[in-house]
Scaffold this motif. Structure first.
Motif, PDB file in Angstrom:
ATOM      1  N   TRP A  25      22.174  -8.534  28.144  1.00 22.40           N
ATOM      2  CA  TRP A  25      23.465  -9.116  29.190  1.00 22.40           C
ATOM      3  C   TRP A  25      24.620  -9.274  28.290  1.00 22.40           C
ATOM      4  N   TYR A  50      37.490 -26.732  27.916  1.00 22.81           N
ATOM      5  CA  TYR A  50      38.472 -25.788  28.053  1.00 22.81           C
ATOM      6  C   TYR A  50      39.453 -26.046  26.919  1.00 22.81           C
ATOM      7  N   ASP A 108      30.088 -13.046  23.527  1.00 22.64           N
ATOM      8  CA  ASP A 108      29.748 -13.745  24.616  1.00 22.64           C
ATOM      9  C   ASP A 108      28.477 -14.629  24.226  1.00 22.64           C
ATOM     10  N   GLY A 120      37.962  -5.268  31.874  1.00 26.35           N
ATOM     11  CA  GLY A 120      36.957  -5.595  32.914  1.00 26.35           C
ATOM     12  C   GLY A 120      35.876  -4.456  32.776  1.00 26.35           C
ATOM     13  N   LEU A 121      35.504  -4.077  33.864  1.00 28.33           N
ATOM     14  CA  LEU A 121      34.521  -2.960  34.008  1.00 28.33           C
ATOM     15  C   LEU A 121      35.068  -1.646  34.060  1.00 28.33           C
ATOM     16  N   GLY A 131      38.733  -5.904  27.182  1.00 28.52           N
ATOM     17  CA  GLY A 131      39.412  -6.812  27.987  1.00 28.52           C
ATOM     18  C   GLY A 131      39.744  -6.470  29.238  1.00 28.52           C
ATOM     19  N   ASN A 133      37.981 -13.178  19.682  1.00 32.55           N
ATOM     20  CA  ASN A 133      37.364 -13.385  21.125  1.00 32.55           C
ATOM     21  C   ASN A 133      36.738 -14.611  21.011  1.00 32.55           C
ATOM     22  N   LEU A 134      36.512 -15.289  22.120  1.00 33.66           N
ATOM     23  CA  LEU A 134      35.711 -16.491  22.210  1.00 33.66           C
ATOM     24  C   LEU A 134      34.862 -16.590  23.516  1.00 33.66           C
ATOM     25  N   PRO A 136      43.045 -13.222  25.681  1.00 31.99           N
ATOM     26  CA  PRO A 136      44.089 -13.660  24.988  1.00 31.99           C
ATOM     27  C   PRO A 136      44.360 -12.726  23.598  1.00 31.99           C
ATOM     28  N   HIS A 169      43.694  -8.551  32.493  1.00 27.01           N
ATOM     29  CA  HIS A 169      42.550  -9.379  33.096  1.00 27.01           C
ATOM     30  C   HIS A 169      42.349 -10.543  32.310  1.00 27.01           C
ATOM     31  N   GLY A 170      43.136 -10.877  31.265  1.00 23.69           N
ATOM     32  CA  GLY A 170      42.984 -12.437  31.025  1.00 23.69           C
ATOM     33  C   GLY A 170      42.719 -12.596  29.344  1.00 23.69           C
ATOM     34  N   GLU A 211      25.374 -17.187  26.114  1.00 18.52           N
ATOM     35  CA  GLU A 211      25.126 -17.604  27.622  1.00 18.52           C
ATOM     36  C   GLU A 211      24.007 -18.764  27.230  1.00 18.52           C
ATOM     37  N   LYS A 228      26.181  -6.410  26.419  1.00 17.63           N
ATOM     38  CA  LYS A 228      27.041  -5.828  27.521  1.00 17.63           C
ATOM     39  C   LYS A 228      28.402  -6.512  27.822  1.00 17.63           C
ATOM     40  N   GLU A 229      28.249  -7.740  27.760  1.00 17.94           N
ATOM     41  CA  GLU A 229      29.399  -8.679  28.183  1.00 17.94           C
ATOM     42  C   GLU A 229      30.307  -8.397  27.036  1.00 17.94           C
ATOM     43  N   PHE A 257      32.117  -5.313  26.772  1.00 13.54           N
ATOM     44  CA  PHE A 257      33.188  -5.262  27.860  1.00 13.54           C
ATOM     45  C   PHE A 257      34.464  -6.243  27.377  1.00 13.54           C
ATOM     46  N   ILE A 266      28.291  -0.855  34.411  1.00 13.41           N
ATOM     47  CA  ILE A 266      27.535  -1.609  33.461  1.00 13.41           C
ATOM     48  C   ILE A 266      26.428  -0.739  32.691  1.00 13.41           C
TER      49      ILE A 266
HETATM   50  C1  LIG Z   1      36.737 -12.489  32.159  1.00 12.58           C
HETATM   51  C2  LIG Z   1      35.461 -12.452  31.763  1.00 12.58           C
HETATM   52  C3  LIG Z   1      35.258 -11.687  30.379  1.00 12.58           C
HETATM   53  C4  LIG Z   1      34.933 -13.869  31.387  1.00 12.58           C
HETATM   54  O1  LIG Z   1      33.544 -14.018  30.996  1.00 12.58           O
HETATM   55  P1  LIG Z   1      32.737 -15.320  31.332  1.00 12.58           P
HETATM   56  O2  LIG Z   1      31.325 -15.186  30.778  1.00 12.58           O
HETATM   57  O3  LIG Z   1      33.083 -16.059  32.472  1.00 12.58           O
HETATM   58  O4  LIG Z   1      33.381 -16.267  30.329  1.00 12.58           O
HETATM   59  P2  LIG Z   1      33.231 -16.404  28.513  1.00 12.58           P
HETATM   60  O5  LIG Z   1      32.855 -17.591  28.212  1.00 12.58           O
HETATM   61  O6  LIG Z   1      32.539 -15.364  27.962  1.00 12.58           O
HETATM   62  O7  LIG Z   1      34.728 -16.137  28.155  1.00 12.58           O
HETATM   63  C5  LIG Z   1      35.700 -16.737  28.515  1.00 12.58           C
HETATM   64  C6  LIG Z   1      37.034 -16.629  27.349  1.00 12.58           C
HETATM   65  O8  LIG Z   1      37.064 -15.149  27.315  1.00 12.58           O
HETATM   66  C7  LIG Z   1      38.571 -14.916  27.091  1.00 12.58           C
HETATM   67  N1  LIG Z   1      38.835 -13.862  28.001  1.00 12.58           N
HETATM   68  C8  LIG Z   1      39.483 -14.050  29.232  1.00 12.58           C
HETATM   69  N2  LIG Z   1      39.438 -12.901  29.943  1.00 12.58           N
HETATM   70  C9  LIG Z   1      39.002 -12.016  29.036  1.00 12.58           C
HETATM   71  C10 LIG Z   1      38.788 -10.568  29.407  1.00 12.58           C
HETATM   72  N3  LIG Z   1      39.196  -9.871  30.282  1.00 12.58           N
HETATM   73  N4  LIG Z   1      38.286 -10.005  27.969  1.00 12.58           N
HETATM   74  C11 LIG Z   1      37.822 -10.522  26.995  1.00 12.58           C
HETATM   75  N5  LIG Z   1      38.051 -11.936  26.739  1.00 12.58           N
HETATM   76  C12 LIG Z   1      38.589 -12.614  27.926  1.00 12.58           C
HETATM   77  C13 LIG Z   1      39.168 -16.174  27.136  1.00 12.58           C
HETATM   78  O9  LIG Z   1      39.745 -16.497  25.948  1.00 12.58           O
HETATM   79  C14 LIG Z   1      38.245 -16.973  27.788  1.00 12.58           C
HETATM   80  O10 LIG Z   1      38.388 -18.376  27.472  1.00 12.58           O
HETATM   81  P3  LIG Z   1      39.269 -19.482  28.275  1.00 12.58           P
HETATM   82  O11 LIG Z   1      38.927 -19.357  29.739  1.00 12.58           O
HETATM   83  O12 LIG Z   1      38.799 -20.852  27.792  1.00 12.58           O
HETATM   84  O13 LIG Z   1      40.727 -19.001  27.796  1.00 12.58           O
HETATM   85  C15 LIG Z   1      34.141 -11.812  32.579  1.00 12.58           C
HETATM   86  O14 LIG Z   1      34.047 -12.185  33.905  1.00 12.58           O
HETATM   87  C16 LIG Z   1      34.468 -10.288  32.759  1.00 12.58           C
HETATM   88  O15 LIG Z   1      35.110  -9.859  33.289  1.00 12.58           O
HETATM   89  N6  LIG Z   1      33.430  -9.409  32.509  1.00 12.58           N
HETATM   90  C17 LIG Z   1      33.461  -8.235  32.486  1.00 12.58           C
HETATM   91  C18 LIG Z   1      32.169  -7.454  32.055  1.00 12.58           C
HETATM   92  C19 LIG Z   1      31.155  -7.979  33.245  1.00 12.58           C
HETATM   93  O16 LIG Z   1      30.963  -8.125  34.335  1.00 12.58           O
HETATM   94  N7  LIG Z   1      29.678  -7.792  32.524  1.00 12.58           N
HETATM   95  C20 LIG Z   1      28.688  -8.234  33.107  1.00 12.58           C
HETATM   96  C21 LIG Z   1      27.541  -7.799  32.087  1.00 12.58           C
HETATM   97  S1  LIG Z   1      25.859  -7.786  32.779  1.00 12.58           S
END
Ligand SMILES: CC(C)(COP(=O)(O)OP(=O)(O)OC[C@H]1O[C@@H](n2cnc3c(N)ncnc32)[C@H](O)[C@@H]1OP(=O)(O)O)[C@@H](O)C(=O)NCCC(=O)NCCS
Length: 249
Positions: free
Chosen positions: A172, A63, A130, A185-186, A183, A109-110, A95, A92-93, A132, A175-176, A179, A190
């Motif tokens: 995957w 982080y 995204d 969420g869903l 920012g 975005n990151l 930035p 939903h967080g 993975e 899609k992510e 979404f 999906i």
């Molecule tokens: C919040 C969410 C975007 C985090 O995803 P994650 O895979 O755990 O984490 P990632 O490494 O891809 O991204 C994290 C970074 O995205 C950014 N971020 C946080 N919330 C975010 C949001 N709502 N939207 C976009 N970017 C976000 C932040 O910079 C975060 O980094 P940090 O925690 O170091 O500050 C994810 O949980 C979410 O809500 N996804 C919604 C869609 C979904 O459920 N898709 C499933 C597809 S099959």
């Protein structure tokens, strides 16, 4: 770090982001203790507080490095010190740059996974990314049945072995990334964001909520930082040049 970050990250020298350009930077997040301290020094109080709440040291360090790198890159684009970059956060967080600090329309975005960070930047176009780590998914078919669209399920069903596994992560991450653009969420199921892997050269967003015209406005780019990572970028707008590079060797 302010004085020597260009030495540490040569890619940041002469960094320029054109209006029709998307720049994606990939970086490893493991580093020396000294570098970690340098990155930590770039963070503001709220980020340091968040860092202190991680249970696992590895997650905390990743982080810190991710935030430090984000600040370095944004600071370079904006021509300000990394510590002057200020963020605000969506519901939903997600930035974003705090408006008022600079006149810029910089979007970013990151994402990070298993020690790798990916960062996407452009001007004026909403963007999501995204990455993975490609790990075993014993329940791939069940997951697909539950969350994927008919087109995606058909693609998964028609492929086997490594190709199927990588295709699963492509769908995957696409899609992510989509979404993550809003920012919010869903906001729709999906399986209503339909990814088409049938064209061998490029991935396409085939439909959003049953609407192909709306989907055609989006550019989806998949890339593989290494053989064990799958990543995807989603950006609103088609006429964009996407450049993908490494910050660290
Ligand atoms: C919040 C969410 C975007 C985090 O995803 P994650 O895979 O755990 O984490 P990632 O490494 O891809 O991204 C994290 C970074 O995205 C950014 N971020 C946080 N919330 C975010 C949001 N709502 N939207 C976009 N970017 C976000 C932040 O910079 C975060 O980094 P940090 O925690 O170091 O500050 C994810 O949980 C979410 O809500 N996804 C919604 C869609 C979904 O459920 N898709 C499933 C597809 S099959």
């Amino acid at each position: 770090m302010d004085q020597n970050h260009n030495q540490l990250l040569p890619a940041l020298q002469d960094l320029y982001l054109a209006n029709n350009q998307v720049q994606v930077w990939q970086a490893w997040l493991d580093c020396s203790t000294q570098e970690l301290t340098d990155y930590y020094d770039l963070l503001l109080l709220d980020e340091k507080a968040r860092a202190s709440r991680f249970y696992f040291e590895g997650d905390r360090n990743h982080y810190i490095v991710c935030r430090g790198l984000l600040r370095l890159i944004l600071g370079t684009y904006l021509g300000i010190k990394p510590t002057r970059v200020e963020f605000c956060y969506g519901k939903h967080g997600k930035p974003a740059l705090r408006t008022g600090l600079v006149e810029d329309n910089l979007e970013f975005n990151l994402s990070h996974s298993n020690g790798l960070g990916v960062f996407a930047f452009c001007r004026g176009n909403p963007i999501g990314i995204d990455v993975e780590y490609i790990r075993p998914m014993p329940d791939e078919d069940r997951f697909a049945e539950q969350f994927f669209s008919d087109l995606e399920i058909a693609w998964i069903g028609a492929h086997a072995g490594a190709e199927k596994h990588i295709g699963f992560f492509k769908i995957w991450t696409c899609k992510e990334a989509f979404f993550k653009v809003s920012g919010d969420g869903l906001t729709l199921p999906i399986n209503q964001v339909v990814i088409d892997l049938s064209r061998s050269q490029s991935v396409r967003l085939a439909a959003i909520d049953g609407n192909p015209e709306q989907a055609a406005r989006w550019k989806i780019v998949t890339f593989e930082p290494t053989a064990v990572f799958q990543a995807a970028l989603a950006v609103e707008g088609q006429d964009l040049q996407v450049d993908i590079g490494w910050l660290s060797p």
